[in-house]
Scaffold this motif. Structure first.
Motif, mmCIF file in Angstrom:
data_model
loop_
_atom_site.group_PDB
_atom_site.id
_atom_site.type_symbol
_atom_site.label_atom_id
_atom_site.label_comp_id
_atom_site.label_asym_id
_atom_site.label_seq_id
_atom_site.Cartn_x
_atom_site.Cartn_y
_atom_site.Cartn_z
ATOM 1 N N ILE A 88 0.814 -1.219 0.000
ATOM 2 C CA ILE A 88 0.000 0.000 0.000
ATOM 3 C C ILE A 88 0.853 1.277 0.000
ATOM 4 O O ILE A 88 0.605 2.169 -0.819
ATOM 5 C CB ILE A 88 -1.015 -0.023 1.163
ATOM 6 C CG1 ILE A 88 -2.058 -1.119 0.899
ATOM 7 C CG2 ILE A 88 -1.709 1.328 1.317
ATOM 8 C CD1 ILE A 88 -3.015 -1.357 2.046
ATOM 9 N N PRO A 89 1.853 1.437 0.856
ATOM 10 C CA PRO A 89 2.657 2.666 0.801
ATOM 11 C C PRO A 89 3.362 2.854 -0.547
ATOM 12 O O PRO A 89 3.460 3.976 -1.049
ATOM 13 C CB PRO A 89 3.679 2.492 1.927
ATOM 14 C CG PRO A 89 3.081 1.492 2.846
ATOM 15 C CD PRO A 89 2.241 0.604 2.001
ATOM 16 N N ALA A 90 3.813 1.757 -1.133
ATOM 17 C CA ALA A 90 4.478 1.856 -2.431
ATOM 18 C C ALA A 90 3.498 2.301 -3.511
ATOM 19 O O ALA A 90 3.834 3.124 -4.372
ATOM 20 C CB ALA A 90 5.108 0.527 -2.807
ATOM 21 N N VAL A 91 2.286 1.784 -3.477
ATOM 22 C CA VAL A 91 1.271 2.168 -4.463
ATOM 23 C C VAL A 91 0.884 3.634 -4.287
ATOM 24 O O VAL A 91 0.748 4.370 -5.271
ATOM 25 C CB VAL A 91 0.035 1.241 -4.362
ATOM 26 C CG1 VAL A 91 -1.114 1.767 -5.192
ATOM 27 C CG2 VAL A 91 0.396 -0.173 -4.780
ATOM 28 N N ILE A 92 0.729 4.063 -3.036
ATOM 29 C CA ILE A 92 0.394 5.471 -2.774
ATOM 30 C C ILE A 92 1.505 6.383 -3.287
ATOM 31 O O ILE A 92 1.240 7.392 -3.941
ATOM 32 C CB ILE A 92 0.118 5.695 -1.270
ATOM 33 C CG1 ILE A 92 -1.173 4.996 -0.871
ATOM 34 C CG2 ILE A 92 0.050 7.179 -0.935
ATOM 35 C CD1 ILE A 92 -1.441 4.960 0.621
ATOM 36 N N THR A 93 2.748 6.024 -3.018
ATOM 37 C CA THR A 93 3.882 6.815 -3.493
ATOM 38 C C THR A 93 3.913 6.843 -5.018
ATOM 39 O O THR A 93 4.130 7.896 -5.627
ATOM 40 C CB THR A 93 5.206 6.238 -2.949
ATOM 41 O OG1 THR A 93 5.142 6.197 -1.519
ATOM 42 C CG2 THR A 93 6.389 7.085 -3.384
ATOM 43 N N LEU A 94 3.671 5.708 -5.644
ATOM 44 C CA LEU A 94 3.639 5.639 -7.108
ATOM 45 C C LEU A 94 2.555 6.549 -7.663
ATOM 46 O O LEU A 94 2.797 7.291 -8.625
ATOM 47 C CB LEU A 94 3.408 4.199 -7.565
ATOM 48 C CG LEU A 94 3.260 3.998 -9.069
ATOM 49 C CD1 LEU A 94 4.581 4.284 -9.771
ATOM 50 C CD2 LEU A 94 2.788 2.592 -9.366
ATOM 51 N N ILE A 95 1.378 6.516 -7.060
ATOM 52 C CA ILE A 95 0.275 7.360 -7.534
ATOM 53 C C ILE A 95 0.624 8.840 -7.388
ATOM 54 O O ILE A 95 0.383 9.631 -8.307
ATOM 55 C CB ILE A 95 -1.036 7.011 -6.790
ATOM 56 C CG1 ILE A 95 -1.521 5.633 -7.234
ATOM 57 C CG2 ILE A 95 -2.106 8.061 -7.026
ATOM 58 C CD1 ILE A 95 -2.666 5.079 -6.409
ATOM 59 N N MET A 120 3.121 9.750 -10.053
ATOM 60 C CA MET A 120 2.497 9.753 -11.383
ATOM 61 C C MET A 120 1.655 11.011 -11.577
ATOM 62 O O MET A 120 1.687 11.626 -12.640
ATOM 63 C CB MET A 120 1.637 8.503 -11.575
ATOM 64 C CG MET A 120 2.431 7.231 -11.712
ATOM 65 S SD MET A 120 3.510 7.211 -13.139
ATOM 66 C CE MET A 120 2.313 7.094 -14.442
ATOM 67 N N ILE A 121 0.905 11.400 -10.548
ATOM 68 C CA ILE A 121 0.114 12.629 -10.630
ATOM 69 C C ILE A 121 1.044 13.827 -10.811
ATOM 70 O O ILE A 121 0.786 14.713 -11.639
ATOM 71 C CB ILE A 121 -0.787 12.791 -9.384
ATOM 72 C CG1 ILE A 121 -1.905 11.749 -9.410
ATOM 73 C CG2 ILE A 121 -1.367 14.202 -9.299
ATOM 74 C CD1 ILE A 121 -2.705 11.658 -8.128
ATOM 75 N N GLY A 122 2.137 13.843 -10.058
ATOM 76 C CA GLY A 122 3.119 14.924 -10.207
ATOM 77 C C GLY A 122 3.718 14.967 -11.600
ATOM 78 O O GLY A 122 3.918 16.040 -12.177
#
Length: 62
Positions: A16-23, A26-28
């Motif tokens: 979950i933390p890795a996915v949140i960081t990836l998102i 990606m938004i940035g």
């Protein structure tokens, strides 16, 4: 075993933390790309205007 350095957790909530960081990144990246495209279009219009002004003054002086 040769691939002991790879770690795949049994508890999938560790992803979950890795996915949140990836998102977030990606938004940035999308926002940054949009900003660059917007600035690039503005610069292209500015360059086109300068190009036309240059040739109008060049034509008038000939």
């Amino acid at each position: 075993m040769m691939m002991e350095f790879l770690y795949f957790p049994e508890d999938k909530t560790e992803y979950i933390p890795a996915v949140i960081t990836l998102i977030i990144f990606m938004i940035g990246a999308v926002i940054t790309m949009y900003f660059f495209i917007k600035v690039s279009r503005k610069e292209a219009k500015k360059a086109e205007k300068q190009y036309q002004q240059y040739f109008e003054t060049k034509k008038d002086s000939d």
